[in-house]
Design a protein around this motif. Structure first.
Motif, PDB file in Angstrom:
ATOM      1  N   LEU A 193     -12.558 -42.317   9.782  1.00 40.55           N
ATOM      2  CA  LEU A 193     -12.284 -40.943  10.185  1.00 40.55           C
ATOM      3  C   LEU A 193     -13.329 -39.985   9.611  1.00 40.55           C
ATOM      4  CD1 LEU A 193      -8.427 -40.895   9.514  1.00 40.55           C
ATOM      5  CD2 LEU A 193      -9.581 -41.186  11.719  1.00 40.55           C
ATOM      6  N   PHE A 194     -13.585 -40.112   8.327  1.00 42.71           N
ATOM      7  CA  PHE A 194     -14.518 -39.231   7.647  1.00 42.71           C
ATOM      8  C   PHE A 194     -15.249 -39.997   6.547  1.00 42.71           C
ATOM      9  CE2 PHE A 194     -13.135 -35.172   9.259  1.00 42.71           C
ATOM     10  CZ  PHE A 194     -11.764 -35.248   9.406  1.00 42.71           C
ATOM     11  N   MET A 195     -16.458 -39.535   6.268  1.00 46.02           N
ATOM     12  CA  MET A 195     -17.116 -39.883   5.023  1.00 46.02           C
ATOM     13  C   MET A 195     -17.547 -38.573   4.369  1.00 46.02           C
ATOM     14  SD  MET A 195     -20.434 -42.165   4.152  1.00 46.02           S
ATOM     15  CE  MET A 195     -21.511 -40.798   4.557  1.00 46.02           C
ATOM     16  N   LEU A 196     -17.186 -38.417   3.101  1.00 43.49           N
ATOM     17  CA  LEU A 196     -17.441 -37.168   2.388  1.00 43.49           C
ATOM     18  C   LEU A 196     -18.167 -37.455   1.093  1.00 43.49           C
ATOM     19  CD1 LEU A 196     -13.807 -35.757   2.287  1.00 43.49           C
ATOM     20  CD2 LEU A 196     -15.643 -34.675   3.546  1.00 43.49           C
ATOM     21  N   SER A 197     -19.093 -36.577   0.747  1.00 45.59           N
ATOM     22  CA  SER A 197     -19.617 -36.634  -0.618  1.00 45.59           C
ATOM     23  C   SER A 197     -19.418 -35.300  -1.323  1.00 45.59           C
ATOM     24  CB  SER A 197     -21.084 -37.039  -0.622  1.00 45.59           C
ATOM     25  OG  SER A 197     -21.818 -36.230   0.261  1.00 45.59           O
ATOM     26  N   SER A 198     -19.064 -34.269  -0.563  1.00 42.98           N
ATOM     27  CA  SER A 198     -18.744 -32.972  -1.175  1.00 42.98           C
ATOM     28  C   SER A 198     -18.038 -32.112  -0.147  1.00 42.98           C
ATOM     29  CB  SER A 198     -20.002 -32.271  -1.670  1.00 42.98           C
ATOM     30  OG  SER A 198     -20.838 -31.952  -0.579  1.00 42.98           O
ATOM     31  N   GLY A 199     -17.307 -31.104  -0.632  1.00 41.82           N
ATOM     32  CA  GLY A 199     -16.781 -30.064   0.235  1.00 41.82           C
ATOM     33  C   GLY A 199     -15.688 -30.510   1.186  1.00 41.82           C
ATOM     34  N   LYS A 200     -15.872 -30.204   2.439  1.00 39.95           N
ATOM     35  CA  LYS A 200     -14.806 -30.292   3.428  1.00 39.95           C
ATOM     36  C   LYS A 200     -15.402 -30.694   4.771  1.00 39.95           C
ATOM     37  CE  LYS A 200     -11.599 -26.900   5.484  1.00 39.95           C
ATOM     38  NZ  LYS A 200     -11.064 -25.521   5.294  1.00 39.95           N
ATOM     39  N   LYS A 201     -14.646 -31.509   5.520  1.00 39.74           N
ATOM     40  CA  LYS A 201     -15.048 -31.826   6.893  1.00 39.74           C
ATOM     41  C   LYS A 201     -13.829 -31.687   7.801  1.00 39.74           C
ATOM     42  CE  LYS A 201     -19.058 -34.819   6.376  1.00 39.74           C
ATOM     43  NZ  LYS A 201     -19.672 -36.120   6.675  1.00 39.74           N
ATOM     44  N   LYS A 202     -14.097 -31.317   9.039  1.00 43.97           N
ATOM     45  CA  LYS A 202     -13.016 -31.120  10.008  1.00 43.97           C
ATOM     46  C   LYS A 202     -13.380 -31.830  11.296  1.00 43.97           C
ATOM     47  CE  LYS A 202     -10.197 -27.329  11.927  1.00 43.97           C
ATOM     48  NZ  LYS A 202     -10.166 -27.657  13.351  1.00 43.97           N
ATOM     49  N   HIS A 203     -12.383 -32.523  11.864  1.00 43.57           N
ATOM     50  CA  HIS A 203     -12.585 -33.161  13.159  1.00 43.57           C
ATOM     51  C   HIS A 203     -11.286 -33.048  13.929  1.00 43.57           C
ATOM     52  CE1 HIS A 203     -13.061 -36.686  15.966  1.00 43.57           C
ATOM     53  NE2 HIS A 203     -14.139 -35.968  16.197  1.00 43.57           N
ATOM     54  N   ARG A 207      -7.809 -32.141  14.697  1.00 41.29           N
ATOM     55  CA  ARG A 207      -6.672 -31.735  13.863  1.00 41.29           C
ATOM     56  C   ARG A 207      -6.746 -32.310  12.437  1.00 41.29           C
ATOM     57  NH1 ARG A 207      -2.531 -34.130  15.141  1.00 41.29           N
ATOM     58  NH2 ARG A 207      -3.366 -35.609  16.648  1.00 41.29           N
ATOM     59  N   LEU A 208      -7.787 -33.033  12.153  1.00 45.77           N
ATOM     60  CA  LEU A 208      -7.937 -33.657  10.845  1.00 45.77           C
ATOM     61  C   LEU A 208      -8.917 -32.875   9.978  1.00 45.77           C
ATOM     62  CD1 LEU A 208      -8.291 -37.416  11.888  1.00 45.77           C
ATOM     63  CD2 LEU A 208      -6.222 -36.195  11.279  1.00 45.77           C
ATOM     64  N   ILE A 209      -8.526 -32.712   8.703  1.00 44.50           N
ATOM     65  CA  ILE A 209      -9.396 -32.040   7.736  1.00 44.50           C
ATOM     66  C   ILE A 209      -9.408 -32.888   6.472  1.00 44.50           C
ATOM     67  CG2 ILE A 209      -9.765 -29.943   6.360  1.00 44.50           C
ATOM     68  CD1 ILE A 209      -7.843 -28.540   8.423  1.00 44.50           C
ATOM     69  N   ALA A 210     -10.591 -33.115   5.927  1.00 39.69           N
ATOM     70  CA  ALA A 210     -10.698 -33.842   4.671  1.00 39.69           C
ATOM     71  C   ALA A 210     -11.455 -32.994   3.669  1.00 39.69           C
ATOM     72  CB  ALA A 210     -11.412 -35.177   4.889  1.00 39.69           C
ATOM     73  N   THR A 211     -10.967 -33.021   2.433  1.00 40.05           N
ATOM     74  CA  THR A 211     -11.626 -32.275   1.362  1.00 40.05           C
ATOM     75  C   THR A 211     -11.850 -33.201   0.180  1.00 40.05           C
ATOM     76  OG1 THR A 211      -9.543 -31.589   0.353  1.00 40.05           O
ATOM     77  CG2 THR A 211     -10.450 -30.137   2.053  1.00 40.05           C
ATOM     78  N   ILE A 212     -12.834 -32.874  -0.618  1.00 36.42           N
ATOM     79  CA  ILE A 212     -13.075 -33.649  -1.824  1.00 36.42           C
ATOM     80  C   ILE A 212     -13.478 -32.709  -2.953  1.00 36.42           C
ATOM     81  CG2 ILE A 212     -15.504 -34.153  -1.241  1.00 36.42           C
ATOM     82  CD1 ILE A 212     -15.038 -36.938  -2.568  1.00 36.42           C
ATOM     83  N   ASN A 213     -12.964 -33.000  -4.151  1.00 37.89           N
ATOM     84  CA  ASN A 213     -13.340 -32.271  -5.363  1.00 37.89           C
ATOM     85  C   ASN A 213     -13.922 -33.306  -6.320  1.00 37.89           C
ATOM     86  OD1 ASN A 213     -13.300 -31.125  -8.006  1.00 37.89           O
ATOM     87  ND2 ASN A 213     -11.885 -29.548  -7.262  1.00 37.89           N
ATOM     88  N   ILE A 214     -15.235 -33.308  -6.414  1.00 37.49           N
ATOM     89  CA  ILE A 214     -15.932 -34.341  -7.196  1.00 37.49           C
ATOM     90  C   ILE A 214     -15.572 -34.230  -8.685  1.00 37.49           C
ATOM     91  CG2 ILE A 214     -18.197 -35.175  -7.920  1.00 37.49           C
ATOM     92  CD1 ILE A 214     -17.640 -35.890  -5.068  1.00 37.49           C
ATOM     93  N   GLN A 215     -15.487 -32.999  -9.176  1.00 39.57           N
ATOM     94  CA  GLN A 215     -15.198 -32.811 -10.612  1.00 39.57           C
ATOM     95  C   GLN A 215     -13.826 -33.347 -10.971  1.00 39.57           C
ATOM     96  OE1 GLN A 215     -16.601 -30.274  -8.721  1.00 39.57           O
ATOM     97  NE2 GLN A 215     -18.603 -30.691  -9.613  1.00 39.57           N
ATOM     98  N   GLU A 216     -12.850 -33.139 -10.062  1.00 37.09           N
ATOM     99  CA  GLU A 216     -11.492 -33.592 -10.337  1.00 37.09           C
ATOM    100  C   GLU A 216     -11.238 -35.000  -9.829  1.00 37.09           C
ATOM    101  OE1 GLU A 216      -8.568 -30.798  -9.065  1.00 37.09           O
ATOM    102  OE2 GLU A 216      -9.404 -29.170 -10.283  1.00 37.09           O
ATOM    103  N   LYS A 217     -12.220 -35.607  -9.156  1.00 39.66           N
ATOM    104  CA  LYS A 217     -12.090 -36.969  -8.615  1.00 39.66           C
ATOM    105  C   LYS A 217     -10.857 -37.074  -7.719  1.00 39.66           C
ATOM    106  CE  LYS A 217     -14.805 -39.354 -12.085  1.00 39.66           C
ATOM    107  NZ  LYS A 217     -14.946 -40.519 -12.974  1.00 39.66           N
ATOM    108  N   HIS A 218     -10.813 -36.176  -6.749  1.00 38.47           N
ATOM    109  CA  HIS A 218      -9.638 -36.083  -5.898  1.00 38.47           C
ATOM    110  C   HIS A 218     -10.060 -35.684  -4.489  1.00 38.47           C
ATOM    111  CE1 HIS A 218      -6.103 -34.071  -4.114  1.00 38.47           C
ATOM    112  NE2 HIS A 218      -5.446 -35.006  -4.759  1.00 38.47           N
ATOM    113  N   ILE A 258      -3.482 -33.374   8.171  1.00 32.07           N
ATOM    114  CA  ILE A 258      -3.317 -33.458   9.625  1.00 32.07           C
ATOM    115  C   ILE A 258      -2.495 -32.245  10.049  1.00 32.07           C
ATOM    116  CG2 ILE A 258      -2.496 -34.827  11.586  1.00 32.07           C
ATOM    117  CD1 ILE A 258      -2.566 -37.289   9.765  1.00 32.07           C
ATOM    118  N   THR A 259      -3.074 -31.423  10.898  1.00 28.99           N
ATOM    119  CA  THR A 259      -2.332 -30.260  11.402  1.00 28.99           C
ATOM    120  C   THR A 259      -1.655 -30.633  12.710  1.00 28.99           C
ATOM    121  OG1 THR A 259      -4.246 -29.437  12.613  1.00 28.99           O
ATOM    122  CG2 THR A 259      -3.990 -28.678  10.352  1.00 28.99           C
TER     123      THR A 259
END
Lengths: 108, 113
Positions: free
Chosen positions: A46-56, A58-69, A74-75
């Protein structure tokens, strides 16, 4: 302890609800994947992230590298979103390390 | 859109037999992987392969397992003498040289009886 933890393990929702699935990891990573696995077993990226946020759609993915989360949202969920959602991190040696998955069921 | 393909989709074999699982990665990809998923468990890394060599292998990937890229298009996983615990879904994946995203095949379900 698992290197990649997901929550919740199981999730049920009514059609139209906003869904959030969480992923925490304890290893150093270069990227994080969100994957979808349907009952037949096939895996779709669905997504590959290394920082920030991606949207496709109704799907949104976020990542916080500092918090490892990372979170997958899904809207306006729909029964066709029912699947297992898997978080996988790309380790510094290139292999993917997988979480145990979140089984989502969306009812009409 | 290019995709990774795997054959067969389902293989049933008897304990002790050799099996070869086949994968055709996306044509210009350079990095290849095998993962497996035992029923009800998470997906696990087996091996990665680049430039005709194993880059990394997991503890699962013991002497019973081998990988090969015999002809520049296929990427195979061989299990020499299957055990009951080898029953799982086996996924092949590939990625290009300039990107980190891995693309997965549909999987081969291996059942060892």
């Amino acid at each position: 302890k698992n290197e990649v933890e997901q929550s919740p393990q199981n999730l049920t929702a009514q059609e139209g609800e906003f869904i959030t699935i969480n992923c925490s990891y304890s290893v150093g990573i270069s990227a994080l994947h969100w994957l979808q696995q349907h009952p037949g077993g096939g895996i779709v990226s669905l997504f590959m992230l290394s920082s920030g946020k991606k949207k496709h759609g109704r799907l949104i993915a976020t990542i916080n590298i500092q918090e490892k989360h990372s979170s997958l949202h899904i809207t306006a969920s729909h029964p066709r979103d029912s699947a297992v959602y898997i978080c996988a991190v790309r380790s510094n040696t290139d292999k993917l390390i997988f979480g145990t998955g979140t089984r989502l069921q969306v009812f009409p | 859109e290019p995709e990774v393909t795997q054959t067969p989709s389902h293989q049933v074999t008897q304990m002790g037999q050799e099996v070869i699982l086949r994968c055709v990665p996306i044509s210009n990809h350079l990095y290849f992987y095998w993962y497996r998923q035992i029923l009800g468990q998470k997906v696990e890394f087996l091996v990665s392969f680049y430039n005709n060599e194993i880059s990394e292998k997991s503890e699962i990937f013991d002497d019973q397992f081998s990988v090969e890229r015999p002809d520049g298009s296929n990427f195979t996983l061989k299990i020499r003498s299957t055990k009951l615990e080898d029953s799982a879904m086996y996924f092949c994946a590939s990625r290009g040289g300039g990107a980190w995203e891995q693309y997965f095949g549909p999987g081969t379900r291996l059942t060892v009886t």
